[in-house]
Write an enzyme that holds these catalytic residues in place. Structure first.
Site, PDB file in Angstrom:
ATOM      1  N   ASN A 165       0.852  -1.193   0.000  1.00  0.00           N
ATOM      2  CA  ASN A 165       0.000   0.000   0.000  1.00  0.00           C
ATOM      3  C   ASN A 165       0.886   1.240   0.000  1.00  0.00           C
ATOM      4  O   ASN A 165       2.096   1.140  -0.139  1.00  0.00           O
ATOM      5  CB  ASN A 165      -0.963  -0.031   1.192  1.00  0.00           C
ATOM      6  CG  ASN A 165      -0.209  -0.103   2.509  1.00  0.00           C
ATOM      7  OD1 ASN A 165       0.733   0.646   2.737  1.00  0.00           O
ATOM      8  ND2 ASN A 165      -0.609  -1.022   3.383  1.00  0.00           N
ATOM      9  N   LYS A 196     -11.223  -5.854  17.194  1.00  0.00           N
ATOM     10  CA  LYS A 196      -9.814  -6.176  17.431  1.00  0.00           C
ATOM     11  C   LYS A 196      -9.506  -6.437  18.901  1.00  0.00           C
ATOM     12  O   LYS A 196      -8.528  -7.115  19.222  1.00  0.00           O
ATOM     13  CB  LYS A 196      -8.919  -5.042  16.940  1.00  0.00           C
ATOM     14  CG  LYS A 196      -9.078  -4.706  15.457  1.00  0.00           C
ATOM     15  CD  LYS A 196      -8.455  -5.728  14.567  1.00  0.00           C
ATOM     16  CE  LYS A 196      -8.456  -5.260  13.128  1.00  0.00           C
ATOM     17  NZ  LYS A 196      -7.814  -6.211  12.216  1.00  0.00           N
ATOM     18  N   ASP A 202      -3.377 -11.021  11.716  1.00  0.00           N
ATOM     19  CA  ASP A 202      -3.868  -9.743  12.226  1.00  0.00           C
ATOM     20  C   ASP A 202      -3.014  -9.353  13.431  1.00  0.00           C
ATOM     21  O   ASP A 202      -3.242  -9.816  14.552  1.00  0.00           O
ATOM     22  CB  ASP A 202      -5.343  -9.871  12.611  1.00  0.00           C
ATOM     23  CG  ASP A 202      -5.998  -8.529  12.900  1.00  0.00           C
ATOM     24  OD1 ASP A 202      -5.304  -7.647  13.449  1.00  0.00           O
ATOM     25  OD2 ASP A 202      -7.175  -8.371  12.570  1.00  0.00           O
ATOM     26  N   ASP A 262      -3.574  -6.697   3.974  1.00  0.00           N
ATOM     27  CA  ASP A 262      -4.543  -7.655   4.520  1.00  0.00           C
ATOM     28  C   ASP A 262      -4.381  -9.046   3.925  1.00  0.00           C
ATOM     29  O   ASP A 262      -4.691 -10.039   4.571  1.00  0.00           O
ATOM     30  CB  ASP A 262      -5.970  -7.157   4.261  1.00  0.00           C
ATOM     31  CG  ASP A 262      -6.263  -5.878   5.038  1.00  0.00           C
ATOM     32  OD1 ASP A 262      -5.873  -5.803   6.216  1.00  0.00           O
ATOM     33  OD2 ASP A 262      -6.863  -4.950   4.466  1.00  0.00           O
ATOM     34  N   LYS A 277     -14.014  -1.429  14.398  1.00  0.00           N
ATOM     35  CA  LYS A 277     -12.694  -2.059  14.468  1.00  0.00           C
ATOM     36  C   LYS A 277     -12.228  -2.171  15.909  1.00  0.00           C
ATOM     37  O   LYS A 277     -11.617  -3.182  16.291  1.00  0.00           O
ATOM     38  CB  LYS A 277     -11.698  -1.254  13.637  1.00  0.00           C
ATOM     39  CG  LYS A 277     -10.313  -1.879  13.556  1.00  0.00           C
ATOM     40  CD  LYS A 277      -9.407  -1.109  12.591  1.00  0.00           C
ATOM     41  CE  LYS A 277      -8.045  -1.773  12.462  1.00  0.00           C
ATOM     42  NZ  LYS A 277      -7.180  -1.060  11.470  1.00  0.00           N
TER      43      LYS A 277
END
Length: 404
Positions: A215, A347, A310, A283, A343
């Site tokens: 990214n 998470k 993650d 991801d 999120k």
């Protein structure tokens, strides 16, 4: 850096233009800046430019009746917390080494009892010359700090080491030098005794030996947070994906490429009290990266993806090794706050810093950021500020939450 006083000595060289940006950044952080401009330096930047940015008088003449009556070269150097020579030409470095005092800059450097930081800038052959190397070695032995030079294209058309460090690199070195001086005199940051872990930058997930999934993250925000935590006294480890940024001074940096490598580096860095996941981790990764470069043979090759680990969630459920405070980022292009709240719950972390990374925001790769701090008890919007200022504000929030 608020309230600190920096005496900036600008010597001759095309890199002198960078000193203007350095002054601006020092002033943004609350430092007072006073400048000495050498005769050679005045060939590249003007006293008016330095005065306008520093909001102070610029000094240049050793035998100025007015200046000597009002300030004096000895008091000028001793009033500062730190002397910074940027650019530091080969000539001025030689004067510093041999105790020459034939102009205001060299006299101030000889008369000071404060720390000195030099940012060398010169032609690559001058930098490589044994005389310059010997001068630098002796100056370092005497305690003079240095930052740079970097490798790159020269104004003279040559390539190599000799480019002055960039203003942000010099700024980080200044902050480290000031913190070192404070520690030596008995000062301690509010996070002293705590350990911190920060992830930063992108990850590169290989498709084949020459292509990867990634990214647009530059690592600026994560690096700034790691620097700020270290400056506040935390024993800090930075786990960085591929980035063009230099390693911040005063902390441990671990370099990784992929998400799996980043998770492993984070796990080996535990236990810590503070974890900030600022990296923009890919991801997904290729389920079966090709061992040789994939060729264009008609139709595009199918690319099977699989989920990456993650890291934020893993650190948030690390059991007995879970940090006291786990902070993540939510980089969104729409519905920023709503998605960040979701999120936070998903998470299991303590805070989320939500920011808009839509192309028009300029966040990715830029110097500014606009944050919404998401906690279980609510949302706290922050005004737009530099990424360094975001890092400093986050550190204050962390210190307050941990009773520091």
């Amino acid at each position: 850096m608020t309230g600190k006083r920096v005496l900036l000595i600008v010597s001759g060289g095309i890199a002198a233009y960078k000193s203007l940006d350095l002054i601006r950044r020092l002033r943004e952080r609350g430092a007072a800046v006073r400048c000495i401009l050498t005769k050679a330096g005045a060939e590249f930047v003007t006293p008016l430019s330095l005065a306008a940015l520093s909001e102070d008088k610029v000094y240049g003449e050793l035998f100025s009746l007015t200046d000597e009556a009002e300030m004096g070269h000895i008091q000028l150097s001793r009033d500062a917390d730190l002397l910074v020579v940027a650019p530091a030409s080969a000539d001025l470095l030689a004067k510093m080494t041999h105790g020459r005092a034939d102009d205001l800059a060299s006299t101030a450097l000889l008369a000071t009892d404060k720390p000195v930081l030099a940012a060398p800038a010169m032609n690559v052959r001058m930098w490589d010359h044994p005389a310059t190397r010997a001068n630098l070695a002796l100056l370092k032995e005497r305690g003079v700090l240095t930052v740079g030079p970097n490798e790159g294209d020269m104004a003279c058309g040559e390539y190599g080491f000799g480019r002055m460090a960039e203003p942000m690199e010099i700024l980080a070195a200044i902050e480290a030098a000031l913190d070192g001086a404070a520690t030596a005199s008995g000062g301690a940051g509010p996070l002293s005794g705590l350990r911190a872990l920060v992830t930063s930058g992108p990850t590169h997930e290989p498709i084949d030996p020459v292509r990867y999934i990634a990214n647009r993250s530059s690592g600026r925000q994560g690096h700034a947070i790691a620097t700020a935590l270290a400056r506040q006294g935390a024993e800090t480890t930075l786990v960085s994906g591929p980035s063009q940024l230099p390693d911040p001074p005063g902390l441990k940096t671990l370099h990784v490429q992929t998400a799996e490598e980043m998770l492993a580096a984070c796990q080996t860095s535990l236990p810590v009290e503070i974890a900030v996941c600022a990296a923009a981790v890919a991801d997904w990764r290729s389920a079966a990266p090709a061992q040789q470069k994939m060729k264009k043979n008609g139709a595009p090759a199918a690319l099977e993806l699989t989920a990456n680990p993650d890291i934020l969630a893993e650190l948030s459920k690390a059991g007995s090794l879970r940090p006291s405070l786990v902070i993540g980022f939510a980089a969104e292009t729409e519905n920023v706050v709503a998605q960040a709240r979701e999120k936070l719950a998903r998470k299991g972390c303590d805070w989320i810093l939500a920011n808009d990374v839509a192309p028009e925001s300029g966040t990715f790769g830029g110097e500014n950021n606009q944050i919404n701090l998401i906690r279980a008890e609510g949302v706290e919007p922050w005004p737009q500020m530099t990424k360094v200022a975001v890092a400093e504000r986050l550190c204050r929030e962390i210190a307050a939450t941990l009773g520091r």
